[in-house]
Enzyme design. Structure first.
Site, PDB file in Angstrom:
ATOM      1  N   HIS A 128     -11.908 -10.815 -18.715  1.00 40.79           N
ATOM      2  CA  HIS A 128     -11.366 -10.196 -17.306  1.00 40.79           C
ATOM      3  C   HIS A 128     -11.268 -11.766 -16.667  1.00 40.79           C
ATOM      4  O   HIS A 128     -11.373 -11.805 -15.187  1.00 40.79           O
ATOM      5  CB  HIS A 128     -12.435  -9.666 -16.525  1.00 40.79           C
ATOM      6  CG  HIS A 128     -12.730  -8.174 -17.373  1.00 40.79           C
ATOM      7  ND1 HIS A 128     -11.791  -7.006 -16.885  1.00 40.79           N
ATOM      8  CD2 HIS A 128     -13.148  -7.592 -18.337  1.00 40.79           C
ATOM      9  CE1 HIS A 128     -12.310  -5.937 -17.482  1.00 40.79           C
ATOM     10  NE2 HIS A 128     -13.235  -6.344 -18.518  1.00 40.79           N
ATOM     11  N   ASN A 200     -13.166   0.383 -15.569  1.00 40.04           N
ATOM     12  CA  ASN A 200     -12.048  -0.032 -15.697  1.00 40.04           C
ATOM     13  C   ASN A 200     -11.040   0.953 -15.296  1.00 40.04           C
ATOM     14  O   ASN A 200     -11.257   2.101 -14.935  1.00 40.04           O
ATOM     15  CB  ASN A 200     -12.092  -0.088 -17.468  1.00 40.04           C
ATOM     16  CG  ASN A 200     -12.528  -1.372 -18.077  1.00 40.04           C
ATOM     17  OD1 ASN A 200     -12.441  -2.407 -17.318  1.00 40.04           O
ATOM     18  ND2 ASN A 200     -13.194  -1.194 -19.231  1.00 40.04           N
ATOM     19  N   HIS A 397     -22.374  -6.749 -11.419  1.00 38.45           N
ATOM     20  CA  HIS A 397     -23.190  -6.369 -12.592  1.00 38.45           C
ATOM     21  C   HIS A 397     -23.637  -4.868 -12.399  1.00 38.45           C
ATOM     22  O   HIS A 397     -24.183  -4.530 -11.492  1.00 38.45           O
ATOM     23  CB  HIS A 397     -24.733  -7.288 -12.088  1.00 38.45           C
ATOM     24  CG  HIS A 397     -25.551  -7.377 -13.273  1.00 38.45           C
ATOM     25  ND1 HIS A 397     -25.910  -6.342 -14.000  1.00 38.45           N
ATOM     26  CD2 HIS A 397     -26.310  -8.337 -13.863  1.00 38.45           C
ATOM     27  CE1 HIS A 397     -26.740  -6.550 -14.890  1.00 38.45           C
ATOM     28  NE2 HIS A 397     -26.974  -7.925 -14.953  1.00 38.45           N
ATOM     29  N   TYR A 420     -24.273  -9.443 -18.048  1.00 37.66           N
ATOM     30  CA  TYR A 420     -23.405 -10.040 -16.741  1.00 37.66           C
ATOM     31  C   TYR A 420     -24.235 -11.050 -15.946  1.00 37.66           C
ATOM     32  O   TYR A 420     -23.666 -12.130 -15.738  1.00 37.66           O
ATOM     33  CB  TYR A 420     -23.055  -8.875 -15.844  1.00 37.66           C
ATOM     34  CG  TYR A 420     -21.997  -7.970 -16.448  1.00 37.66           C
ATOM     35  CD1 TYR A 420     -22.446  -7.171 -17.567  1.00 37.66           C
ATOM     36  CD2 TYR A 420     -20.768  -7.942 -15.986  1.00 37.66           C
ATOM     37  CE1 TYR A 420     -21.149  -6.438 -18.047  1.00 37.66           C
ATOM     38  CE2 TYR A 420     -19.694  -7.056 -16.270  1.00 37.66           C
ATOM     39  CZ  TYR A 420     -20.056  -6.400 -17.543  1.00 37.66           C
ATOM     40  OH  TYR A 420     -18.998  -5.529 -17.945  1.00 37.66           O
TER      41      TYR A 420
HETATM   42 FE1  HDD Z   1     -17.595  -6.149 -19.078  1.00 33.54          FE
HETATM   43  C1  HDD Z   1     -16.534  -8.555 -16.665  1.00 33.54           C
HETATM   44  C2  HDD Z   1     -15.734  -3.661 -17.139  1.00 33.54           C
HETATM   45  C3  HDD Z   1     -18.539  -3.580 -21.313  1.00 33.54           C
HETATM   46  C4  HDD Z   1     -19.627  -8.230 -20.644  1.00 33.54           C
HETATM   47  N1  HDD Z   1     -16.477  -6.232 -17.354  1.00 33.54           N
HETATM   48  C5  HDD Z   1     -16.128  -7.227 -16.657  1.00 33.54           C
HETATM   49  C6  HDD Z   1     -15.243  -7.173 -15.763  1.00 33.54           C
HETATM   50  C7  HDD Z   1     -15.244  -5.798 -15.566  1.00 33.54           C
HETATM   51  C8  HDD Z   1     -15.814  -5.109 -16.763  1.00 33.54           C
HETATM   52  C9  HDD Z   1     -14.026  -4.846 -14.637  1.00 33.54           C
HETATM   53  C10 HDD Z   1     -14.674  -8.278 -14.539  1.00 33.54           C
HETATM   54  C11 HDD Z   1     -15.587  -8.287 -13.351  1.00 33.54           C
HETATM   55  C12 HDD Z   1     -15.133  -8.957 -12.501  1.00 33.54           C
HETATM   56  O1  HDD Z   1     -13.961  -8.790 -11.838  1.00 33.54           O
HETATM   57  O2  HDD Z   1     -15.584 -10.248 -12.171  1.00 33.54           O
HETATM   58  N2  HDD Z   1     -16.988  -4.088 -19.232  1.00 33.54           N
HETATM   59  C13 HDD Z   1     -16.242  -3.366 -18.424  1.00 33.54           C
HETATM   60  C14 HDD Z   1     -16.319  -1.869 -18.662  1.00 33.54           C
HETATM   61  C15 HDD Z   1     -17.024  -1.997 -19.922  1.00 33.54           C
HETATM   62  C16 HDD Z   1     -17.536  -3.195 -20.156  1.00 33.54           C
HETATM   63  C17 HDD Z   1     -15.901  -0.811 -17.907  1.00 33.54           C
HETATM   64  C18 HDD Z   1     -17.399  -0.757 -20.827  1.00 33.54           C
HETATM   65  C19 HDD Z   1     -17.646   0.225 -20.255  1.00 33.54           C
HETATM   66  N3  HDD Z   1     -18.749  -6.035 -20.816  1.00 33.54           N
HETATM   67  C20 HDD Z   1     -18.979  -4.825 -21.744  1.00 33.54           C
HETATM   68  C21 HDD Z   1     -19.796  -5.083 -22.546  1.00 33.54           C
HETATM   69  C22 HDD Z   1     -20.085  -6.231 -22.505  1.00 33.54           C
HETATM   70  C23 HDD Z   1     -19.334  -6.782 -21.237  1.00 33.54           C
HETATM   71  C24 HDD Z   1     -20.306  -4.090 -23.501  1.00 33.54           C
HETATM   72  C25 HDD Z   1     -21.454  -7.228 -22.929  1.00 33.54           C
HETATM   73  C26 HDD Z   1     -22.089  -7.023 -24.127  1.00 33.54           C
HETATM   74  N4  HDD Z   1     -17.933  -7.949 -18.938  1.00 33.54           N
HETATM   75  C27 HDD Z   1     -19.054  -8.552 -19.643  1.00 33.54           C
HETATM   76  C28 HDD Z   1     -19.198 -10.041 -19.267  1.00 33.54           C
HETATM   77  C29 HDD Z   1     -18.222 -10.240 -17.863  1.00 33.54           C
HETATM   78  C30 HDD Z   1     -17.768  -8.897 -18.037  1.00 33.54           C
HETATM   79  C31 HDD Z   1     -18.892 -11.129 -20.321  1.00 33.54           C
HETATM   80  C32 HDD Z   1     -17.433 -11.488 -17.819  1.00 33.54           C
HETATM   81  C33 HDD Z   1     -17.387 -12.034 -16.632  1.00 33.54           C
HETATM   82  C34 HDD Z   1     -18.463 -11.446 -15.770  1.00 33.54           C
HETATM   83  O3  HDD Z   1     -18.999 -10.436 -16.787  1.00 33.54           O
HETATM   84  O4  HDD Z   1     -18.965 -11.673 -14.910  1.00 33.54           O
HETATM   85  O5  HDD Z   1     -20.499 -10.124 -18.853  1.00 33.54           O
END
Ligand code: HDD
Length: 741
Positions: A128, A200, A397, A420
């Site tokens: 993202h 999402n 988060h 997160y």
């Molecule tokens: Fe995630 C970012 C949505 C599963 C790990 N995620 C991130 C963002 C969104 C989502 C919208 C961007 C937030 C922003 O604008 O800063 N993610 C989802 C949805 C998921 C999902 C809807 C499943 C239903 N994500 C998911 C899993 C993991 C992550 C299973 C890890 C085990 N997601 C992350 C992250 C991010 C992230 C690596 C990247 C940057 C951040 O968090 O701050 O932690």
């Protein structure tokens, strides 16, 4: 002091030139300077924010700026200073030993300026990375109060929000319109603490367990050797993973549908994906799924538009959101919930609904089985003032919860609860990013977290521990009933430690079939085209064959169509789940409001300016955005843009491209290659076209008075009444494709 320092430096330079004897500079004679553009010389303070930049942090929906806004802006006084506040007289030249001599290490202004610049970038989000954000307000209608005690759901409660939309796979500078899932993350700055709904635009996910997240992202990101392709899933590693890890098939199907290429962030649904547990004032619990419903309806680009935009205007979605908010066309979404009883089913299993496992994030619940009940409305009404400070530094988060909202045992959600905070510590450089203005809760904060990198708080007291007597026992604990993160009493069956999943997680195809079967014929064609394109970009034959075999588990006809497009043999027929359909999933066949739509108005030098002006006004009055397309920039009908009879040109024949417009009004048909492309694309993409020019002029485009979605009118006043019904259905899907492009 600055002037004196400069004199000293000049003198030193002159002396050095004499001593070293080098250079052609005559002592005392200033070297000739290249001509430069003149800057205004009267000192003025920092410019006030533009009207659409009212969303300063901290943000107030009423527009009232809070006391520390100026401090947050870090721009005070009218003079350029160093970071220490010393005024700077020259920021264009470094100190040197003589005009042609080496640069001096003592030049603090030089070193400070360059050192800070060297550290301006922070790591982009691991997923993202590409996003756009906006401030707004959420107003609850009270409908959720019976199931949730969170104050932000009380009737009439207004809560400030910040939303960040994003793509998943691309880097921070990648194009907006790639085929991908879109993030839809909302931060509610509630009085009871911050709640983040990190969702999402697709209600299902690729994997069922967070432990697979690094795998699916490694597969989707560019290949590790060449780092291509950027921001897309059309490559071998992605389809290798999805065809082997079959629980990803349902999400892949949504991505291959029109949902993967939204028209605008303003026209996207949002989903919390997981099931959450709500608690009401009486302590009763219910299970829910969250939905965002856009007031403008759900719309998508067609694939060719998405590709053109990626080159012509890679910022299409970011620009669209910011322009709409700046123009006052504030995007709105209803927040809704599907409610499921928090009970056990006839097999004694909890978190099940009509046979759908509510803990499985690859499953959604059709709206026909559980209606989406609206609980409030969100309006985005202010653009960020500073992209980096707000959109880049915001940290969401799924564990940021308020009293009344709790998580469930969905194994994907459980892993997210760890990820997160962990990623943000490295992305934002330490554990204190919660103190950044955009991340600061609007509720009072009194934690016992101390020190660490980038600490900006002056904590008082001596006892950041509990229990204590030295700080009079402060901070005090909340009562048992008004704290967040309070565990809802849940019975965990006598459990053994396992690395496994429930049997109900084994069905990987039935909901992909349900989705596909719910599509109209046009949408099915788009899906087949998307699979054929994406797999056609793969090099490995066995990956294509395997994925086509997977499609046969979803719909055999689809599998055969894709196989044919790839030049592969048709896969064997296998049993496919018998499922109901969910008409709510289709984007076509419904009517949507036309507010905020962009209408191109194509004119020539000969066009009647009064008619163009009237047309422009009519579009405005109907809450749409007119964009006049003329041969050259500037104005029509005179040079004074404020003159009531003058029309300001928005696009020239060279700067326009069809992807921007939802409909085109041809006032006069130019003889121009660029506008020929415009018309043929509007035609091919099945967008509404209204013409004041005679229809026989369009014969080369294959366009006649009978072409669906085309109206020919005699006068400007007739344009909008004819155009609006066409805009309501978004595109004229029944328009035949042109014989030749
Ligand atoms: Fe995630 C970012 C949505 C599963 C790990 N995620 C991130 C963002 C969104 C989502 C919208 C961007 C937030 C922003 O604008 O800063 N993610 C989802 C949805 C998921 C999902 C809807 C499943 C239903 N994500 C998911 C899993 C993991 C992550 C299973 C890890 C085990 N997601 C992350 C992250 C991010 C992230 C690596 C990247 C940057 C951040 O968090 O701050 O932690």
């Amino acid at each position: 002091a600055g002037a004196a320092a400069k004199k000293v430096a000049d003198a030193a330079g002159t002396l050095a030139d004499q001593v070293i004897g080098g250079g052609d500079v005559v002592p005392g004679v200033p070297a000739p300077k290249p001509p430069s553009l003149e800057e205004p010389t009267d000192p003025t303070g920092p410019l006030p924010p533009k009207p659409d930049q009212k969303g300063a942090t901290p943000f107030s929906p009423t527009g009232a700026e809070s006391a520390d806004t100026e401090d947050a802006a870090r721009q005070q006084g009218e003079f350029l200073t160093t970071a220490q506040g010393a005024r700077v007289a020259d920021t264009d030249h470094s100190q040197k030993a003589g005009r042609r001599g080496p640069t001096l290490l003592q030049d603090h202004h030089l070193r400070e300026k360059i050192t800070h610049f060297d550290h301006e970038r922070i790591p982009e989000r691991v997923v993202h990375a590409r996003g756009a954000g906006a401030h707004g307000v959420f107003e609850a209608n009270g409908a959720a109060a019976s199931v949730c005690r969170a104050g932000l759901f009380a009737q009439g409660a207004q809560t400030e929000v910040f939303v960040r939309f994003s793509t998943v796979l691309g880097s921070r500078g990648s194009a907006d319109t790639v085929r991908d899932t879109r993030g839809f993350a909302t931060k509610f700055y509630s009085e009871e603490g911050t709640w983040d709904l990190v969702g999402n635009n697709i209600p299902v996910f690729f994997i069922q367990d967070a432990i697979k997240f690094p795998d699916v992202i490694h597969a989707g990101k560019p290949h590790p050797d060449r780092e291509i392709p950027q921001a897309q899933s059309a490559h071998d590693t992605f389809w290798d993973f999805v065809s082997l890890h079959t629980e990803g098939q349902a999400h892949a199907m949504w991505n291959m549908s029109d949902r993967g290429i939204p028209r605008s962030y303003r026209m996207m649904e949002g989903f919390g994906v997981h099931t959450f547990r709500l608690i009401n004032a009486a302590g009763e619990t219910n299970l829910v799924k969250f939905h965002w419903k856009p007031h403008l309806g759900v719309h998508s680009l067609v694939w060719e538009e998405a590709q053109i935009a990626a080159g012509m205007d890679p910022d299409l979605h970011r620009r669209d959101l910011a322009d709409a908010i700046e123009a006052g066309a504030f995007p709105k979404w209803d927040l809704g919930i599907q409610v499921f009883p928090d009970t056990v089913d006839s097999n004694g299993v909890s978190e099940m609904f009509h046979g759908i496992d509510l803990l499985d994030p690859t499953k959604f619940v059709p709206e026909e089985l559980a209606p989406v009940q609206v609980i409030g409305t969100m309006t985005l009404n202010a653009n960020p003032k500073n992209y980096f400070a707000e959109t880049e530094q915001i940290a969401f988060h799924p564990g940021h919860l308020v009293p009344g909202i709790d998580v469930t045992n969905d194994p994907l959600l459980q892993g997210r609860l760890f990820s997160y905070l962990d990623t943000q510590i490295s992305r934002l450089g330490g554990p204190n990013f919660g103190q950044l203005p955009i991340n600061r809760p609007h509720a009072p904060v009194n934690d016992m977290l101390r020190d660490g990198m980038h600490q900006t708080a002056d904590h008082v007291g001596v006892a950041p521990y509990k229990p204590n007597s030295l700080d009079g026992g402060c901070p005090f604990l909340a009562g048992a009933d008004d704290g967040a993160l309070v565990e809802v009493a849940q019975h965990i069956a006598d459990a053994q430690v396992v690395r496994d999943a429930p049997a109900t997680f084994d069905d990987h195809y039935s909901q992909a079939t349900l989705f596909y079967n719910s599509m109209t014929e046009v949408e099915k064609e788009h899906i087949a085209g998307a699979y054929t394109f994406e797999l056609g970009k793969c090099y490995e034959e066995n990956i294509k064959v395997r994925q086509v075999e997977q499609l046969a588990h979803i719909d055999h006809d689809l599998a055969v169509t894709v196989a044919t497009g790839l030049g592969l043999p048709a896969p064997a027929k296998v049993p496919v789940a018998e499922v109901v359909t969910s008409p709510a999933l289709s984007q076509i066949g419904r009517e949507w409001p036309s507010d905020g739509r962009l209408i191109g108005i194509l004119v020539t030098e000969a066009s009647d300016v009064a008619a163009v002006k009237a047309l422009e006004q009519a579009v405005f009055d109907d809450d749409m955005v007119p964009l006049v397309i003329a041969p050259t920039g500037g104005t029509l009908g005179g040079s004074d843009a404020d003159d009531a009879e003058t029309v300001t040109v928005s696009r020239t024949y060279r700067t326009q491209r069809s992807i921007e417009f939802d409909a085109l009004v041809v006032v006069d048909l130019p003889a121009d290659a660029n506008t020929d492309v415009l018309i043929s694309e509007m035609f091919r993409h099945k967008k509404a076209i209204a013409s004041l020019a005679p229809v026989d002029q369009f014969v080369d485009f294959g366009l006649t008075a009978d072409t669906p979605g085309v109206v020919v009118v005699d006068e400007a006043a007739g344009v909008l009444p004819a155009l609006k019904p066409l805009l309501a259905t978004h595109r004229a899907w029944d328009r035949p494709d042109p014989a030749r492009v």
